[in-house]
Design a protein around this motif. Structure first.
Motif, PDB file in Angstrom:
ATOM      1  N   THR A 311       0.829  -1.209   0.000  1.00  7.09           N
ATOM      2  CA  THR A 311       0.000   0.000   0.000  1.00  7.09           C
ATOM      3  C   THR A 311       0.860   1.253   0.000  1.00  7.09           C
ATOM      4  O   THR A 311       1.872   1.326   0.698  1.00  7.09           O
ATOM      5  CB  THR A 311      -0.948   0.025   1.212  1.00  7.09           C
ATOM      6  OG1 THR A 311      -0.177  -0.054   2.428  1.00  7.09           O
ATOM      7  CG2 THR A 311      -1.924  -1.140   1.166  1.00  7.09           C
ATOM      8  N   VAL A 312       0.414   2.245  -0.774  1.00  8.18           N
ATOM      9  CA  VAL A 312       1.166   3.487  -0.949  1.00  8.18           C
ATOM     10  C   VAL A 312       0.205   4.667  -0.927  1.00  8.18           C
ATOM     11  O   VAL A 312      -0.900   4.590  -1.472  1.00  8.18           O
ATOM     12  CB  VAL A 312       1.933   3.486  -2.299  1.00  8.18           C
ATOM     13  CG1 VAL A 312       2.722   4.779  -2.485  1.00  8.18           C
ATOM     14  CG2 VAL A 312       2.857   2.280  -2.401  1.00  8.18           C
ATOM     15  N   ALA A 313       0.632   5.760  -0.319  1.00  8.18           N
ATOM     16  CA  ALA A 313      -0.101   7.024  -0.377  1.00  8.18           C
ATOM     17  C   ALA A 313       0.762   8.073  -1.064  1.00  8.18           C
ATOM     18  O   ALA A 313       1.977   8.140  -0.830  1.00  8.18           O
ATOM     19  CB  ALA A 313      -0.473   7.496   1.030  1.00  8.18           C
ATOM     20  N   GLN A 314       0.150   8.872  -1.910  1.00 10.88           N
ATOM     21  CA  GLN A 314       0.852   9.985  -2.546  1.00 10.88           C
ATOM     22  C   GLN A 314       1.201  11.034  -1.493  1.00 10.88           C
ATOM     23  O   GLN A 314       0.427  11.299  -0.573  1.00 10.88           O
ATOM     24  CB  GLN A 314      -0.026  10.601  -3.637  1.00 10.88           C
ATOM     25  CG  GLN A 314       0.671  11.687  -4.450  1.00 10.88           C
ATOM     26  CD  GLN A 314      -0.250  12.275  -5.521  1.00 10.88           C
ATOM     27  OE1 GLN A 314      -1.325  11.747  -5.796  1.00 10.88           O
ATOM     28  NE2 GLN A 314       0.160  13.381  -6.110  1.00 10.88           N
ATOM     29  N   ASP A 315       2.378  11.642  -1.613  1.00  9.79           N
ATOM     30  CA  ASP A 315       2.797  12.589  -0.583  1.00  9.79           C
ATOM     31  C   ASP A 315       2.110  13.944  -0.740  1.00  9.79           C
ATOM     32  O   ASP A 315       1.531  14.265  -1.784  1.00  9.79           O
ATOM     33  CB  ASP A 315       4.320  12.746  -0.556  1.00  9.79           C
ATOM     34  CG  ASP A 315       4.883  13.513  -1.741  1.00  9.79           C
ATOM     35  OD1 ASP A 315       4.122  13.842  -2.683  1.00  9.79           O
ATOM     36  OD2 ASP A 315       6.090  13.793  -1.735  1.00  9.79           O
ATOM     37  N   GLU A 316       2.166  14.731   0.312  1.00  8.71           N
ATOM     38  CA  GLU A 316       1.461  16.015   0.340  1.00  8.71           C
ATOM     39  C   GLU A 316       1.978  16.987  -0.707  1.00  8.71           C
ATOM     40  O   GLU A 316       1.207  17.720  -1.330  1.00  8.71           O
ATOM     41  CB  GLU A 316       1.576  16.634   1.731  1.00  8.71           C
ATOM     42  CG  GLU A 316       0.800  17.934   1.878  1.00  8.71           C
ATOM     43  CD  GLU A 316       0.770  18.464   3.302  1.00  8.71           C
ATOM     44  OE1 GLU A 316       0.016  19.429   3.552  1.00  8.71           O
ATOM     45  OE2 GLU A 316       1.497  17.909   4.160  1.00  8.71           O
ATOM     46  N   GLN A 335       1.852   1.755   3.745  1.00 15.43           N
ATOM     47  CA  GLN A 335       3.201   1.308   4.104  1.00 15.43           C
ATOM     48  C   GLN A 335       4.240   2.330   3.679  1.00 15.43           C
ATOM     49  O   GLN A 335       5.276   2.471   4.327  1.00 15.43           O
ATOM     50  CB  GLN A 335       3.503  -0.028   3.414  1.00 15.43           C
ATOM     51  CG  GLN A 335       2.667  -1.189   3.896  1.00 15.43           C
ATOM     52  CD  GLN A 335       2.886  -2.409   3.024  1.00 15.43           C
ATOM     53  OE1 GLN A 335       2.698  -2.337   1.798  1.00 15.43           O
ATOM     54  NE2 GLN A 335       3.282  -3.527   3.628  1.00 15.43           N
ATOM     55  N   HIS A 336       3.964   3.005   2.573  1.00 19.15           N
ATOM     56  CA  HIS A 336       4.928   3.962   2.027  1.00 19.15           C
ATOM     57  C   HIS A 336       4.205   5.242   1.626  1.00 19.15           C
ATOM     58  O   HIS A 336       3.043   5.205   1.211  1.00 19.15           O
ATOM     59  CB  HIS A 336       5.634   3.379   0.798  1.00 19.15           C
ATOM     60  CG  HIS A 336       6.260   2.038   1.042  1.00 19.15           C
ATOM     61  ND1 HIS A 336       7.444   1.881   1.725  1.00 19.15           N
ATOM     62  CD2 HIS A 336       5.848   0.781   0.709  1.00 19.15           C
ATOM     63  CE1 HIS A 336       7.743   0.591   1.797  1.00 19.15           C
ATOM     64  NE2 HIS A 336       6.782  -0.092   1.187  1.00 19.15           N
ATOM     65  N   VAL A 337       4.902   6.366   1.725  1.00 17.94           N
ATOM     66  CA  VAL A 337       4.410   7.658   1.260  1.00 17.94           C
ATOM     67  C   VAL A 337       5.395   8.148   0.211  1.00 17.94           C
ATOM     68  O   VAL A 337       6.584   8.319   0.506  1.00 17.94           O
ATOM     69  CB  VAL A 337       4.298   8.666   2.421  1.00 17.94           C
ATOM     70  CG1 VAL A 337       3.792  10.011   1.905  1.00 17.94           C
ATOM     71  CG2 VAL A 337       3.381   8.130   3.518  1.00 17.94           C
ATOM     72  N   GLU A 338       4.907   8.338  -1.001  1.00 18.67           N
ATOM     73  CA  GLU A 338       5.802   8.614  -2.118  1.00 18.67           C
ATOM     74  C   GLU A 338       5.285   9.776  -2.968  1.00 18.67           C
ATOM     75  O   GLU A 338       4.072   9.973  -3.080  1.00 18.67           O
ATOM     76  CB  GLU A 338       5.927   7.385  -3.016  1.00 18.67           C
ATOM     77  CG  GLU A 338       6.510   6.154  -2.338  1.00 18.67           C
ATOM     78  CD  GLU A 338       8.013   6.244  -2.126  1.00 18.67           C
ATOM     79  OE1 GLU A 338       8.630   7.206  -2.628  1.00 18.67           O
ATOM     80  OE2 GLU A 338       8.571   5.339  -1.475  1.00 18.67           O
ATOM     81  N   PRO A 339       6.191  10.522  -3.608  1.00 18.45           N
ATOM     82  CA  PRO A 339       5.762  11.570  -4.537  1.00 18.45           C
ATOM     83  C   PRO A 339       5.188  10.965  -5.813  1.00 18.45           C
ATOM     84  O   PRO A 339       5.486   9.807  -6.158  1.00 18.45           O
ATOM     85  CB  PRO A 339       7.061  12.336  -4.831  1.00 18.45           C
ATOM     86  CG  PRO A 339       8.142  11.331  -4.607  1.00 18.45           C
ATOM     87  CD  PRO A 339       7.659  10.447  -3.479  1.00 18.45           C
ATOM     88  N   LEU A 340       4.388  11.734  -6.501  1.00 21.01           N
ATOM     89  CA  LEU A 340       3.776  11.275  -7.754  1.00 21.01           C
ATOM     90  C   LEU A 340       4.826  10.746  -8.726  1.00 21.01           C
ATOM     91  O   LEU A 340       4.613   9.735  -9.399  1.00 21.01           O
ATOM     92  CB  LEU A 340       3.000  12.441  -8.392  1.00 21.01           C
ATOM     93  CG  LEU A 340       2.363  12.174  -9.759  1.00 21.01           C
ATOM     94  CD1 LEU A 340       1.281  11.103  -9.647  1.00 21.01           C
ATOM     95  CD2 LEU A 340       1.774  13.471 -10.323  1.00 21.01           C
ATOM     96  N   GLN A 341       5.973  11.416  -8.801  1.00 20.68           N
ATOM     97  CA  GLN A 341       7.007  11.047  -9.775  1.00 20.68           C
ATOM     98  C   GLN A 341       7.540   9.632  -9.573  1.00 20.68           C
ATOM     99  O   GLN A 341       8.056   9.015 -10.501  1.00 20.68           O
ATOM    100  CB  GLN A 341       8.173  12.051  -9.698  1.00 20.68           C
ATOM    101  CG  GLN A 341       7.813  13.461 -10.124  1.00 20.68           C
ATOM    102  CD  GLN A 341       7.129  14.275  -9.032  1.00 20.68           C
ATOM    103  OE1 GLN A 341       6.849  13.755  -7.946  1.00 20.68           O
ATOM    104  NE2 GLN A 341       6.884  15.543  -9.311  1.00 20.68           N
ATOM    105  N   ARG A 342       7.391   9.090  -8.360  1.00 23.88           N
ATOM    106  CA  ARG A 342       7.907   7.752  -8.063  1.00 23.88           C
ATOM    107  C   ARG A 342       6.901   6.640  -8.361  1.00 23.88           C
ATOM    108  O   ARG A 342       7.269   5.460  -8.437  1.00 23.88           O
ATOM    109  CB  ARG A 342       8.284   7.678  -6.581  1.00 23.88           C
ATOM    110  CG  ARG A 342       9.626   8.268  -6.254  1.00 23.88           C
ATOM    111  CD  ARG A 342      10.734   7.236  -6.417  1.00 23.88           C
ATOM    112  NE  ARG A 342      10.562   6.087  -5.525  1.00 23.88           N
ATOM    113  CZ  ARG A 342      10.906   4.836  -5.828  1.00 23.88           C
ATOM    114  NH1 ARG A 342      11.413   4.564  -7.015  1.00 23.88           N
ATOM    115  NH2 ARG A 342      10.746   3.850  -4.952  1.00 23.88           N
TER     116      ARG A 342
END
Length: 357
Positions: A311-316, A335-342
């Motif tokens: 599971t991943v959430a896009q960062d602010e 589980q992870h917070v990642e920027p759109l670019q990733r």
């Protein structure tokens, strides 16, 4: 129906037509739970008023003097993301202008007639009021809604524990999601895992949006139909006004496209999709929750994580509105917070990991 407790929904209208402003005000204020707190004939005049008393919902024309509505919408979303309904004679389904408005974060689109204006506006009163109610609800997280469609099934129907060679990616987004989806899907190879998407979008617009993406991407993108098979190189977009949920069939996955009550005030609902993925895909799924107002999808993402999904959430920083990902993070669903670019790379890595199981 009062959607905000005892407080009425506060609406501001921006339209250069005095008749439109008058008729819309009359139609909306017939409903006790809606109050028009102001209006303006053009965006530059509107912004000063808005900063003094910000509304819950904005109704906006696209064709106006001094500043066009699309430019103003982008400015509003950058300054203070506000649920905005477009009501314009230029808002014809399938046009580039409508697509741009949806990308900019419009919560609803209505086509305004050029002739017989008063009668035309009266004819859409019910839909307009419903859109105002739904837009107001999207402005903030709410308490859990009724159980989604797939939860009527019993736990004994779970099949995700069976070994399957297929992996699946689920994406959920709302305001700002159209642009984010375009960014991701354009960067995926044609052998990427099957993808199922819920983007909060009005009826009749999802098919056009999917066709546009299909023309830009290496993968196939289309609006989902009931019992479509999910396979590599394909992204299925939930139709506006219907729920989409995942179902296991032997060694592959299907989507069910179903009517039913709104969940978390939305149809399609991200929670419906994610919870079905938790049940039927488990560790074979990757769930990504992206930019959007409210909390739809947060509980579903938590269910996915609890059943072994990634599971991943896009960062602010890369969200247009950090509502849905924020709620998922707060609940411990991501589980992870990642920027759109990733995100495109993460999807590809998830597919590659299947070969090492």
């Amino acid at each position: 129906m009062n959607t905000r407790g005892k407080e009425p929904i506060r609406v501001f209208i921006v339209d250069d037509s005095a008749l439109v402003r008058q008729v819309l005000t009359q139609l909306l204020e017939k409903h006790a739970h809606i109050r028009v707190i102001g209006m303006a004939a053009d965006p530059l005049y509107a912004i000063d008023k808005l900063r003094k008393d910000w509304p819950d919902v904005l109704i906006l024309d696209l064709e106006m003097p001094r500043m066009d509505g699309l430019t103003f919408l982008r400015q509003i979303m950058a300054e203070r993301a506000t649920p905005t309904i477009i009501c314009s004679s230029l808002a014809e389904p399938g046009t580039a202008l409508v697509e741009q408005a949806l990308k900019a974060g419009a919560a609803g689109i209505f086509t305004k007639a050029r002739l017989g204006l008063r009668k035309a506006l009266e004819d859409i009163e019910s839909e307009l009021v419903s859109s105002v109610e739904n837009a107001a609800r999207r402005a903030a997280p709410r308490a859990p809604a009724s159980k989604p469609v797939e939860e009527k099934k019993t736990a004994s129907g779970a099949t995700y524990g069976l070994k399957t060679p297929e992996r699946i990616v689920t994406l959920g987004c709302s305001t700002g999601g159209t642009l984010a989806l375009e960014f991701i899907l354009k960067r995926l190879p044609d052998n990427c895992p099957g993808i199922v998407i819920v983007q909060h979008m009005p009826e009749k617009f999802t098919a056009d949006f999917a066709r546009r993406l299909n023309g830009l991407c290496q993968i196939e993108v289309r609006e989902a139909k009931h019992l479509d098979r999910v396979h590599s190189g394909l992204a299925l977009l939930a139709p506006g006004g219907l729920h989409m949920q995942l179902k296991r069939s032997g060694s592959h996955f299907l989507v069910e496209v179903l009517d039913g009550p709104a969940v978390n005030r939305h149809k399609p609902s991200v929670d419906v999709l994610f919870r079905s993925a938790a049940r039927h895909a488990g560790s074979q799924a990757l769930g990504i929750i992206m930019t959007g107002m409210g909390d739809d999808g947060a509980r579903g993402l938590l269910a996915m994580r609890e059943q072994g999904a990634s599971t991943v959430a896009q960062d602010e920083a890369t969200c247009v509105v950090f509502g849905m990902p924020k709620e998922a993070i707060r609940m411990g669903a991501a589980q992870h917070v990642e920027p759109l670019q990733r995100l495109p790379a993460l999807i590809c890595q998830f597919a590659d990991a299947a070969g090492h199981e």
